[in-house]
Scaffold this motif. Structure first.
Motif, PDB file in Angstrom:
ATOM      1  N   ARG A  98       0.836  -1.198   0.000  1.00 30.39           N
ATOM      2  CA  ARG A  98       0.000   0.000   0.000  1.00 30.39           C
ATOM      3  C   ARG A  98       0.875   1.254   0.000  1.00 30.39           C
ATOM      4  O   ARG A  98       0.511   2.281  -0.584  1.00 30.39           O
ATOM      5  N   ALA A 124       1.834   1.706  -3.648  1.00 30.72           N
ATOM      6  CA  ALA A 124       0.741   2.276  -4.440  1.00 30.72           C
ATOM      7  C   ALA A 124       0.543   3.750  -4.102  1.00 30.72           C
ATOM      8  O   ALA A 124       0.345   4.590  -4.989  1.00 30.72           O
ATOM      9  N   TRP A 125       0.626   4.074  -2.824  1.00 26.49           N
ATOM     10  CA  TRP A 125       0.431   5.459  -2.355  1.00 26.49           C
ATOM     11  C   TRP A 125       1.537   6.369  -2.873  1.00 26.49           C
ATOM     12  O   TRP A 125       1.272   7.459  -3.390  1.00 26.49           O
ATOM     13  N   ASP A 162       3.212   5.958  -5.456  1.00 26.50           N
ATOM     14  CA  ASP A 162       3.092   6.026  -6.918  1.00 26.50           C
ATOM     15  C   ASP A 162       1.886   6.847  -7.359  1.00 26.50           C
ATOM     16  O   ASP A 162       1.615   6.972  -8.557  1.00 26.50           O
ATOM     17  N   LYS A 187      -1.322   6.259  -6.699  1.00 32.26           N
ATOM     18  CA  LYS A 187      -2.545   5.485  -6.954  1.00 32.26           C
ATOM     19  C   LYS A 187      -3.553   5.690  -5.827  1.00 32.26           C
ATOM     20  O   LYS A 187      -3.196   5.987  -4.687  1.00 32.26           O
ATOM     21  N   ASP A 188      -4.832   5.503  -6.154  1.00 29.61           N
ATOM     22  CA  ASP A 188      -5.926   5.691  -5.203  1.00 29.61           C
ATOM     23  C   ASP A 188      -6.033   4.455  -4.304  1.00 29.61           C
ATOM     24  O   ASP A 188      -6.156   3.329  -4.808  1.00 29.61           O
ATOM     25  N   ASP A 242      -8.495   3.970  -2.346  1.00 25.89           N
ATOM     26  CA  ASP A 242      -9.926   3.708  -2.251  1.00 25.89           C
ATOM     27  C   ASP A 242     -10.396   3.635  -0.787  1.00 25.89           C
ATOM     28  O   ASP A 242     -10.092   4.519   0.003  1.00 25.89           O
TER      29      ASP A 242
END
Length: 417
Positions: free
Chosen positions: A112, A115-116, A118, A120-121, A123
């Motif tokens: 996570r 992703a964060w 990078d 990205k959401d 959600d």
């Protein structure tokens, strides 16, 4: 002068004293009558009753503040014992001790961060993720030590694959997180700003991966996880035989460990016993309730979940910045919660001089009772021999030997598919 064998026997007797002590009774009752037995040892003791003047810490308040954090111990709080603490408590009454908190990440939590970073959401998990970030930076007054070595251990082999960039990208994101522009009042989790660019963080990530790839200690962790996987595999195979009793299954499993592994891995046997006796009642073991072609993959995943718990034991035995080291685990996956509920940990007993650590489960007495009644008298006698115990503890199995044994068991399990 106490010999190595005598000290180890005393450690075993101290463990038995904890096991036979009713969790509802006070910690003071456990220590006061057995002061000489615990001399030179340290203990982290989990309880729902923070009684007396002993140094203590609340686990519940930490979990309430950050739900993503999963405690290692079963109770709402911790009590601590060492010779020095005990003596100071008698002289000064209630005292405070320096505690060193550590936060480990499983793969889903670590990724996570990737992703964060990078953009990205995240959600629905964004709010829990923000609490995690804030807790790392602000928790318990000065923030938590941030440890991602478990992620590296779990992804050890994947990170060596030339075309698999995920582990590298994750470590690079975690390195950048070290340099997050963070202010408690103005922080916006959806718009992170980092002082360090990706190129510099990437170089640091390469250096970290290289250090892990060349570390003998990391290989030892891989071997420990493989040992756990093998014991679970054997337990799943034994579970398929509906004609044998639980006692017969436990007896066969113990003999397998002694004869094929040359060890008596008590903690691994505990998890196997839990599966054999309570597998149908505990959600954590649902993935192996029915055998299919996916079962091997599920057992491997389960072995990593349990090893995450075992890795916390390793962290609990450290105390680099304080007398006691309190591990927490960050996970967005309920499996770790289910595991902690299935296998609650009551205490960690440490002998720093003898370099021994013993984890004691809340239902340890039930486990030990069934273990003792299941095995043959000659096997029981062999297990009680202190010299043989120390020899088994020093038996090291190579990764190749473990892999070969695992392949043999996997082939055996496939017959049930």
């Amino acid at each position: 002068m106490e010999s190595i064998q005598q000290r180890f026997e005393r450690l075993q007797n101290a463990m038995n004293a904890i096991v036979s002590h009713d969790p509802e009774h006070s910690f003071t009752e456990l220590i006061d009558d057995k002061r000489a037995l615990f001399k030179g040892f340290k203990m982290i003791y989990s309880t729902n009753h923070l009684d007396g003047n002993f140094a203590k810490s609340s686990l519940k308040s930490i979990e309430d503040e950050c739900p993503v954090l999963k405690k290692y111990f079963y109770g709402n709080g911790l009590l601590f014992f060492s010779d020095e603490l005990y003596d100071k408590t008698w002289i000064h009454g209630e005292i405070k001790i320096p505690l060193d908190y550590s936060l480990s990440l499983d793969s889903n939590a670590a990724e996570r961060f990737r992703a964060w970073e990078d953009g990205k959401d995240l959600d629905k998990s964004i709010h829990d993720f923000e609490k995690l970030v804030r807790f790392i930076k602000d928790g318990e007054g000065n923030g938590f030590n941030f440890d991602y070595s478990f992620f590296l251990i779990e992804n050890y082999f994947d990170s060596m694959k030339e075309n698999n960039h995920r582990p590298f990208n994750t470590i690079r994101a975690l390195k950048r997180f070290d340099h997050l522009n963070y202010d408690m009042n103005n922080f916006d989790v959806t718009k992170p700003i980092f002082y360090e660019d990706r190129a510099v963080a990437g170089q640091r990530a390469i250096e970290t991966l290289h250090a892990f790839h060349s570390s003998p200690e990391i290989l030892k962790f891989q071997e420990r996880r493989m040992l756990l996987y093998i014991v679970l595999l054997k337990a799943v195979i034994l579970r398929q035989n509906i004609k044998t009793t639980l006692a017969e299954k436990i007896s066969e499993l113990v003999l397998f460990c002694l004869n094929d592994l040359g060890k008596f891995p008590k903690t691994e046997l505990y998890f196997a016993w839990k599966l054999l006796k309570y597998g149908k009642q505990l959600r954590f073991f649902d993935p192996v309730s029915q055998i299919s072609k996916k079962t091997l993959k599920k057992i491997k995943g389960m072995s990593w979940d349990i090893f995450a718990l075992r890795y916390q034991e390793t962290l609990a035995s450290k105390g680099d910045f304080g007398e006691f080291f309190i591990p927490f685990f960050a996970s967005f996956d309920n499996r770790f919660v289910e595991l902690a509920q299935a296998c609650p940990i009551r205490a960690v007993l440490l002998d720093e001089k003898g370099k021994n650590v013993i984890t004691i489960q809340l239902d340890e007495l039930e486990f030990q009772t069934e273990l003792n009644t299941s095995i043959e008298p000659e096997v029981h006698k062999m297990l009680l021999d202190t010299e043989l115990k120390l020899k088994r503890m020093n038996t090291n199995l190579s990764n190749d030997t473990l892999v070969e044994l695992a392949l043999s068991l996997e082939f055996e399990l496939e017959a049930y598919c």
